[in-house]
Design a protein around this motif. Structure first.
Motif, mmCIF file in Angstrom:
data_model
loop_
_atom_site.group_PDB
_atom_site.id
_atom_site.type_symbol
_atom_site.label_atom_id
_atom_site.label_comp_id
_atom_site.label_asym_id
_atom_site.label_seq_id
_atom_site.Cartn_x
_atom_site.Cartn_y
_atom_site.Cartn_z
ATOM 1 N N ILE A 259 -2.761 6.294 -2.416
ATOM 2 C CA ILE A 259 -2.293 4.651 -2.507
ATOM 3 C C ILE A 259 -3.045 4.410 -4.241
ATOM 4 O O ILE A 259 -2.141 3.617 -5.079
ATOM 5 N N GLN A 260 -3.259 4.555 -4.671
ATOM 6 C CA GLN A 260 -3.804 4.309 -5.945
ATOM 7 C C GLN A 260 -2.888 4.934 -7.031
ATOM 8 O O GLN A 260 -2.426 5.470 -8.046
ATOM 9 N N SER A 261 -3.070 6.906 -6.455
ATOM 10 C CA SER A 261 -1.743 7.511 -7.120
ATOM 11 C C SER A 261 -0.301 6.448 -7.781
ATOM 12 O O SER A 261 0.140 6.621 -8.928
ATOM 13 N N GLU A 262 0.005 6.022 -6.231
ATOM 14 C CA GLU A 262 0.823 5.157 -6.000
ATOM 15 C C GLU A 262 1.455 4.335 -6.705
ATOM 16 O O GLU A 262 2.787 3.709 -6.870
ATOM 17 N N THR A 263 0.304 2.945 -7.185
ATOM 18 C CA THR A 263 0.092 2.191 -7.757
ATOM 19 C C THR A 263 -0.833 2.101 -9.172
ATOM 20 O O THR A 263 -0.928 1.087 -9.319
ATOM 21 N N ASP A 264 -0.495 3.409 -9.747
ATOM 22 C CA ASP A 264 -1.463 2.871 -10.367
ATOM 23 C C ASP A 264 -0.537 2.187 -12.212
ATOM 24 O O ASP A 264 -1.700 1.456 -13.163
ATOM 25 N N HIS A 265 0.518 1.690 -11.623
ATOM 26 C CA HIS A 265 1.003 1.350 -12.598
ATOM 27 C C HIS A 265 0.844 -0.226 -12.523
ATOM 28 O O HIS A 265 1.312 -1.233 -13.761
ATOM 29 N N LEU A 266 0.721 -0.648 -11.856
ATOM 30 C CA LEU A 266 0.376 -2.254 -11.512
ATOM 31 C C LEU A 266 -1.264 -2.523 -12.370
ATOM 32 O O LEU A 266 -1.947 -2.026 -11.676
ATOM 33 N N GLU B 103 5.378 -9.839 -8.901
ATOM 34 C CA GLU B 103 5.423 -10.080 -7.376
ATOM 35 C C GLU B 103 5.911 -9.324 -6.379
ATOM 36 O O GLU B 103 4.943 -9.319 -5.523
ATOM 37 N N PRO B 104 7.122 -9.822 -6.039
ATOM 38 C CA PRO B 104 7.656 -8.426 -4.618
ATOM 39 C C PRO B 104 7.176 -7.694 -4.916
ATOM 40 O O PRO B 104 7.077 -6.382 -3.739
ATOM 41 N N GLU B 105 7.197 -6.272 -6.278
ATOM 42 C CA GLU B 105 6.341 -4.915 -5.796
ATOM 43 C C GLU B 105 5.024 -5.231 -4.626
ATOM 44 O O GLU B 105 4.301 -4.758 -4.200
ATOM 45 N N PHE B 106 4.683 -6.340 -5.568
ATOM 46 C CA PHE B 106 2.999 -6.610 -5.313
ATOM 47 C C PHE B 106 2.920 -6.538 -3.481
ATOM 48 O O PHE B 106 1.893 -5.699 -3.141
ATOM 49 N N LEU B 107 3.695 -7.402 -2.621
ATOM 50 C CA LEU B 107 3.884 -7.237 -1.408
ATOM 51 C C LEU B 107 4.715 -6.143 -0.960
ATOM 52 O O LEU B 107 3.768 -5.979 -0.289
ATOM 53 N N ARG B 108 5.451 -5.591 -0.884
ATOM 54 C CA ARG B 108 6.042 -4.428 -0.871
ATOM 55 C C ARG B 108 4.958 -3.742 -0.991
ATOM 56 O O ARG B 108 4.989 -2.648 0.516
ATOM 57 N N THR B 109 4.161 -3.570 -1.267
ATOM 58 C CA THR B 109 2.951 -2.184 -1.884
ATOM 59 C C THR B 109 1.785 -2.857 -1.216
ATOM 60 O O THR B 109 1.554 -2.215 -0.224
ATOM 61 N N GLU B 110 2.080 -3.967 -0.935
ATOM 62 C CA GLU B 110 -0.030 -4.224 0.361
ATOM 63 C C GLU B 110 1.185 -3.531 1.814
ATOM 64 O O GLU B 110 0.345 -3.009 2.765
ATOM 65 N N GLU B 111 2.238 -4.408 1.947
ATOM 66 C CA GLU B 111 2.805 -4.125 3.361
ATOM 67 C C GLU B 111 2.850 -2.178 3.370
ATOM 68 O O GLU B 111 2.586 -1.872 4.323
ATOM 69 N N TRP B 112 3.479 -1.605 2.671
ATOM 70 C CA TRP B 112 3.480 -0.135 2.720
ATOM 71 C C TRP B 112 2.086 0.639 2.406
ATOM 72 O O TRP B 112 1.829 1.312 3.719
ATOM 73 N N ALA B 113 0.591 0.109 1.877
ATOM 74 C CA ALA B 113 -0.300 0.549 1.719
ATOM 75 C C ALA B 113 -0.667 0.479 3.454
ATOM 76 O O ALA B 113 -1.891 0.730 4.167
ATOM 77 N N LYS B 114 -0.454 -0.965 4.084
ATOM 78 C CA LYS B 114 -1.796 -1.583 4.929
ATOM 79 C C LYS B 114 -1.308 -0.837 6.488
ATOM 80 O O LYS B 114 -2.114 -0.190 7.087
ATOM 81 N N CYS B 115 0.321 -0.110 6.494
ATOM 82 C CA CYS B 115 1.248 0.553 7.628
ATOM 83 C C CYS B 115 0.000 1.860 7.263
ATOM 84 O O CYS B 115 -0.279 2.009 8.780
ATOM 85 N N PHE B 116 -1.121 2.381 6.817
ATOM 86 C CA PHE B 116 -1.739 4.035 7.450
ATOM 87 C C PHE B 116 -3.129 3.190 6.397
ATOM 88 O O PHE B 116 -3.995 4.488 6.770
#
Length: 90
Positions: free
Chosen positions: A38-45, A63-76
């Motif tokens: 997660i940290q690796s995939e989101t270090d640009h945020l 903001e849309p990327e923040f929301l998508r990222t949170e949904e993606w990360a929450k899955c696992f």
């Protein structure tokens, strides 16, 4: 993170830092590896502490990327959080 008080991509930074403080935790640990990913995939945020340094328009555009990222990360990451709590709660 589980209570929704901290985004998973913010919490990932904290969990990875914690991992480096613990003895006997290897880079191949499956629960911690989730947070490294997660940290690796989101270090640009920008993290919450960095956001005051960003323009409002840039944050709004992200903001849309923040929301998508949170949904993606929450899955696992939700299960990885539960696993770590179970492992390290006396």
């Amino acid at each position: 993170m589980l209570a929704g008080e901290l985004p998973f991509f913010e919490g990932a930074v904290r969990v990875v830092n914690l991992m480096h403080c613990l003895n006997g935790i290897g880079d191949d640990d499956p629960d911690f590896r989730i947070f490294v990913l997660i940290q690796s995939e989101t270090d640009h945020l920008p993290l919450e502490a960095q956001r005051p340094l960003w323009s409002a328009s840039a944050l709004e555009a992200l903001e849309p990327e923040f929301l998508r990222t949170e949904e993606w990360a929450k899955c696992f990451a939700e299960q990885a959080c539960k696993n770590l709590i179970a492992r390290f709660t006396p």
